[in-house]
Design an enzyme around this catalytic site. Sequence first.
Site, PDB file in Angstrom:
ATOM      1  N   ASP A   1       0.818  -1.220   0.000  1.00 55.15           N
ATOM      2  CA  ASP A   1       0.000   0.000   0.000  1.00 55.15           C
ATOM      3  C   ASP A   1       0.851   1.270   0.000  1.00 55.15           C
ATOM      4  O   ASP A   1       1.954   1.285   0.558  1.00 55.15           O
ATOM      5  CB  ASP A   1      -0.896  -0.023   1.251  1.00 55.15           C
ATOM      6  CG  ASP A   1      -2.025   0.989   1.163  1.00 55.15           C
ATOM      7  OD1 ASP A   1      -2.290   1.500   0.061  1.00 55.15           O
ATOM      8  OD2 ASP A   1      -2.629   1.275   2.208  1.00 55.15           O
TER       9      ASP A   1
ATOM     10  N   ASN B   1       1.271   3.369  -2.944  1.00 56.78           N
ATOM     11  CA  ASN B   1       1.836   3.778  -4.244  1.00 56.78           C
ATOM     12  C   ASN B   1       1.332   5.153  -4.679  1.00 56.78           C
ATOM     13  O   ASN B   1       2.097   5.979  -5.178  1.00 56.78           O
ATOM     14  CB  ASN B   1       1.440   2.784  -5.342  1.00 56.78           C
ATOM     15  CG  ASN B   1       1.984   1.395  -5.098  1.00 56.78           C
ATOM     16  OD1 ASN B   1       2.882   1.216  -4.283  1.00 56.78           O
ATOM     17  ND2 ASN B   1       1.445   0.419  -5.804  1.00 56.78           N
ATOM     18  N   GLY B   2       0.016   5.367  -4.506  1.00 52.95           N
ATOM     19  CA  GLY B   2      -0.594   6.631  -4.943  1.00 52.95           C
ATOM     20  C   GLY B   2       0.003   7.811  -4.186  1.00 52.95           C
ATOM     21  O   GLY B   2       0.382   8.835  -4.773  1.00 52.95           O
ATOM     22  N   ARG B   3       0.122   7.643  -2.863  1.00 55.32           N
ATOM     23  CA  ARG B   3       0.663   8.743  -2.051  1.00 55.32           C
ATOM     24  C   ARG B   3       2.137   8.988  -2.359  1.00 55.32           C
ATOM     25  O   ARG B   3       2.598  10.122  -2.356  1.00 55.32           O
ATOM     26  CB  ARG B   3       0.478   8.431  -0.545  1.00 55.32           C
ATOM     27  CG  ARG B   3      -0.917   8.767  -0.051  1.00 55.32           C
ATOM     28  CD  ARG B   3      -1.212   8.109   1.259  1.00 55.32           C
ATOM     29  NE  ARG B   3      -1.474   6.693   1.077  1.00 55.32           N
ATOM     30  CZ  ARG B   3      -1.504   5.799   2.062  1.00 55.32           C
ATOM     31  NH1 ARG B   3      -1.266   6.179   3.299  1.00 55.32           N
ATOM     32  NH2 ARG B   3      -1.766   4.534   1.816  1.00 55.32           N
ATOM     33  N   TRP B   4       2.845   7.931  -2.650  1.00 54.92           N
ATOM     34  CA  TRP B   4       4.272   8.058  -3.016  1.00 54.92           C
ATOM     35  C   TRP B   4       4.395   8.951  -4.256  1.00 54.92           C
ATOM     36  O   TRP B   4       5.238   9.838  -4.321  1.00 54.92           O
ATOM     37  CB  TRP B   4       4.833   6.659  -3.289  1.00 54.92           C
ATOM     38  CG  TRP B   4       6.280   6.588  -3.611  1.00 54.92           C
ATOM     39  CD1 TRP B   4       7.309   6.379  -2.732  1.00 54.92           C
ATOM     40  CD2 TRP B   4       6.888   6.710  -4.918  1.00 54.92           C
ATOM     41  NE1 TRP B   4       8.515   6.358  -3.411  1.00 54.92           N
ATOM     42  CE2 TRP B   4       8.279   6.560  -4.750  1.00 54.92           C
ATOM     43  CE3 TRP B   4       6.396   6.927  -6.202  1.00 54.92           C
ATOM     44  CZ2 TRP B   4       9.171   6.617  -5.823  1.00 54.92           C
ATOM     45  CZ3 TRP B   4       7.282   6.989  -7.268  1.00 54.92           C
ATOM     46  CH2 TRP B   4       8.653   6.839  -7.068  1.00 54.92           C
TER      47      TRP B   4
ATOM     48  N   ARG C   1       1.828  -4.450   6.505  1.00 55.11           N
ATOM     49  CA  ARG C   1       1.192  -3.395   5.706  1.00 55.11           C
ATOM     50  C   ARG C   1       1.924  -2.090   5.946  1.00 55.11           C
ATOM     51  O   ARG C   1       1.849  -1.521   7.046  1.00 55.11           O
ATOM     52  CB  ARG C   1      -0.284  -3.235   6.074  1.00 55.11           C
ATOM     53  CG  ARG C   1      -0.959  -2.166   5.213  1.00 55.11           C
ATOM     54  CD  ARG C   1      -2.464  -2.124   5.374  1.00 55.11           C
ATOM     55  NE  ARG C   1      -3.049  -1.334   4.303  1.00 55.11           N
ATOM     56  CZ  ARG C   1      -4.300  -1.385   3.900  1.00 55.11           C
ATOM     57  NH1 ARG C   1      -5.142  -2.189   4.495  1.00 55.11           N
ATOM     58  NH2 ARG C   1      -4.733  -0.631   2.911  1.00 55.11           N
TER      59      ARG C   1
ATOM     60  N   GLU D   1     -12.174  -4.985  -4.959  1.00 56.29           N
ATOM     61  CA  GLU D   1     -12.727  -3.619  -4.858  1.00 56.29           C
ATOM     62  C   GLU D   1     -11.945  -2.617  -5.713  1.00 56.29           C
ATOM     63  O   GLU D   1     -12.432  -1.507  -5.966  1.00 56.29           O
ATOM     64  CB  GLU D   1     -12.710  -3.146  -3.389  1.00 56.29           C
ATOM     65  CG  GLU D   1     -13.740  -3.822  -2.488  1.00 56.29           C
ATOM     66  CD  GLU D   1     -13.438  -5.292  -2.213  1.00 56.29           C
ATOM     67  OE1 GLU D   1     -12.251  -5.639  -2.032  1.00 56.29           O
ATOM     68  OE2 GLU D   1     -14.389  -6.097  -2.197  1.00 56.29           O
ATOM     69  N   ASN D   2     -10.745  -2.990  -6.160  1.00 58.86           N
ATOM     70  CA  ASN D   2      -9.918  -2.032  -6.914  1.00 58.86           C
ATOM     71  C   ASN D   2     -10.500  -1.676  -8.285  1.00 58.86           C
ATOM     72  O   ASN D   2     -10.103  -0.670  -8.882  1.00 58.86           O
ATOM     73  CB  ASN D   2      -8.476  -2.529  -7.064  1.00 58.86           C
ATOM     74  CG  ASN D   2      -7.659  -2.434  -5.794  1.00 58.86           C
ATOM     75  OD1 ASN D   2      -6.727  -3.201  -5.580  1.00 58.86           O
ATOM     76  ND2 ASN D   2      -7.976  -1.491  -4.919  1.00 58.86           N
ATOM     77  N   TRP D   3     -11.484  -2.444  -8.780  1.00 65.42           N
ATOM     78  CA  TRP D   3     -12.141  -2.087 -10.052  1.00 65.42           C
ATOM     79  C   TRP D   3     -12.868  -0.754  -9.941  1.00 65.42           C
ATOM     80  O   TRP D   3     -13.209  -0.144 -10.942  1.00 65.42           O
ATOM     81  CB  TRP D   3     -13.161  -3.165 -10.454  1.00 65.42           C
ATOM     82  CG  TRP D   3     -12.574  -4.517 -10.700  1.00 65.42           C
ATOM     83  CD1 TRP D   3     -12.684  -5.604  -9.885  1.00 65.42           C
ATOM     84  CD2 TRP D   3     -11.794  -4.949 -11.839  1.00 65.42           C
ATOM     85  NE1 TRP D   3     -12.011  -6.676 -10.430  1.00 65.42           N
ATOM     86  CE2 TRP D   3     -11.464  -6.305 -11.632  1.00 65.42           C
ATOM     87  CE3 TRP D   3     -11.337  -4.321 -13.007  1.00 65.42           C
ATOM     88  CZ2 TRP D   3     -10.711  -7.050 -12.540  1.00 65.42           C
ATOM     89  CZ3 TRP D   3     -10.586  -5.063 -13.907  1.00 65.42           C
ATOM     90  CH2 TRP D   3     -10.284  -6.407 -13.677  1.00 65.42           C
TER      91      TRP D   3
HETATM   92  C1  FPP Z   1      -2.217   0.119  -3.240  1.00 63.13           C
HETATM   93  O1  FPP Z   1      -1.691   1.433  -3.229  1.00 63.13           O
HETATM   94  C2  FPP Z   1      -1.649  -0.606  -4.360  1.00 63.13           C
HETATM   95  C3  FPP Z   1      -2.361  -1.170  -5.383  1.00 63.13           C
HETATM   96  C4  FPP Z   1      -3.821  -1.157  -5.455  1.00 63.13           C
HETATM   97  C5  FPP Z   1      -1.665  -1.831  -6.501  1.00 63.13           C
HETATM   98  C6  FPP Z   1      -0.527  -2.697  -6.075  1.00 63.13           C
HETATM   99  C7  FPP Z   1       0.178  -3.130  -7.286  1.00 63.13           C
HETATM  100  C8  FPP Z   1       1.496  -3.149  -7.440  1.00 63.13           C
HETATM  101  C9  FPP Z   1       2.472  -2.788  -6.399  1.00 63.13           C
HETATM  102  C10 FPP Z   1       2.052  -3.650  -8.719  1.00 63.13           C
HETATM  103  C11 FPP Z   1       2.382  -5.104  -8.539  1.00 63.13           C
HETATM  104  C12 FPP Z   1       2.738  -5.680  -9.818  1.00 63.13           C
HETATM  105  C13 FPP Z   1       2.619  -6.984 -10.104  1.00 63.13           C
HETATM  106  C14 FPP Z   1       3.098  -7.426 -11.421  1.00 63.13           C
HETATM  107  C15 FPP Z   1       2.029  -7.996  -9.211  1.00 63.13           C
HETATM  108  P1  FPP Z   1      -2.676   2.664  -3.429  1.00 63.13           P
HETATM  109  O2  FPP Z   1      -2.792   2.946  -4.868  1.00 63.13           O
HETATM  110  O3  FPP Z   1      -3.972   2.377  -2.738  1.00 63.13           O
HETATM  111  O4  FPP Z   1      -1.900   3.794  -2.715  1.00 63.13           O
HETATM  112  P2  FPP Z   1      -2.553   5.023  -1.912  1.00 63.13           P
HETATM  113  O5  FPP Z   1      -3.279   4.421  -0.734  1.00 63.13           O
HETATM  114  O6  FPP Z   1      -1.354   5.806  -1.507  1.00 63.13           O
HETATM  115  O7  FPP Z   1      -3.458   5.743  -2.857  1.00 63.13           O
END
Ligand code: FPP
Length: 250
Positions: free
Chosen positions: A29, A31-34, A197, A76-78
């Site tokens: 978790d 990625n978006g904030r990063w 997490r 739920e990510n859809w």
């Molecule tokens: C949650 O961070 C992350 C995801 C929904 C996607 C995770 C996917 C990857 C790390 C790519 C993995 C690749 C393979 C090939 C398996 P978020 O987007 O919810 O972050 P945020 O809470 O900061 O917005």
Amino acid sequence: MKFVLFKKNENKVDRSNRILPQHVGIIMDGNGRWAKKRGMPRQAGHQAGASNFRKITRYCNSIGIKNLTVYAFSTENWRRPKDEVDALMNLFYDYLVEALADFREENIRTVFIGDVTAFDPKLQKLMKEAQDLSSDKTGMRLNIAMNYGGRSEMIKAIKEISAGVAEGSIKESDITPELVSAHLYTAGQPDPDLIIRPSGEYRTSNFLLWQSAYSEYIFMDDILWPDFSTENLEEALDEYSRRNRRFGGV
Ligand code: FPP
């Protein structure tokens, strides 16, 4: 009052003589904030998250973790905006092609858990190839949770078991925790001992709901997934080895 869920413990653990979890789960978790912190689009965060997924997976295998489950895409990510979902699908495709070749060389067995029938047929084909080509590997088992949700997994198990009861192959008295486990995507695998997490969210988010009944959770709040390092993993493993697991006993 300040609540701290994971605080660096300065008591050193002898890493050469530490009990390792048999099965580690990771909710990747943040990625978006990063990406937001860097003024970049969310997709760039997923890209960085995917390359970190490769690094951490290889590292887990190299130190002798036997089972690793990563949460890549939930049921739920859809609900995310279409362009983010599309970008994630492209990323899965690209990274799976590259990363799976590496994993095969490194003796990693890859398994997808979740309802993969929802994905584009091209991606499904790649997932199947990756799974089949690595099925004889004897190193770490890597479960990639894609279109995975703990609740839908349990519904799948309930439907299969109730169909068995209806046709007479399962008796009501056969329904035990072991039977339920045998109808999950993770059938035959040990339950996760440790679930990590990063990113400061203190939720389980529908991840391995049944299997995590006695998992040790480590929520690390000062690190986002793309920055999660091998040393962060080591700290979590140190912390796990300090925990006193009681499984409901004393
Ligand atoms: C949650 O961070 C992350 C995801 C929904 C996607 C995770 C996917 C990857 C790390 C790519 C993995 C690749 C393979 C090939 C398996 P978020 O987007 O919810 O972050 P945020 O809470 O900061 O917005």
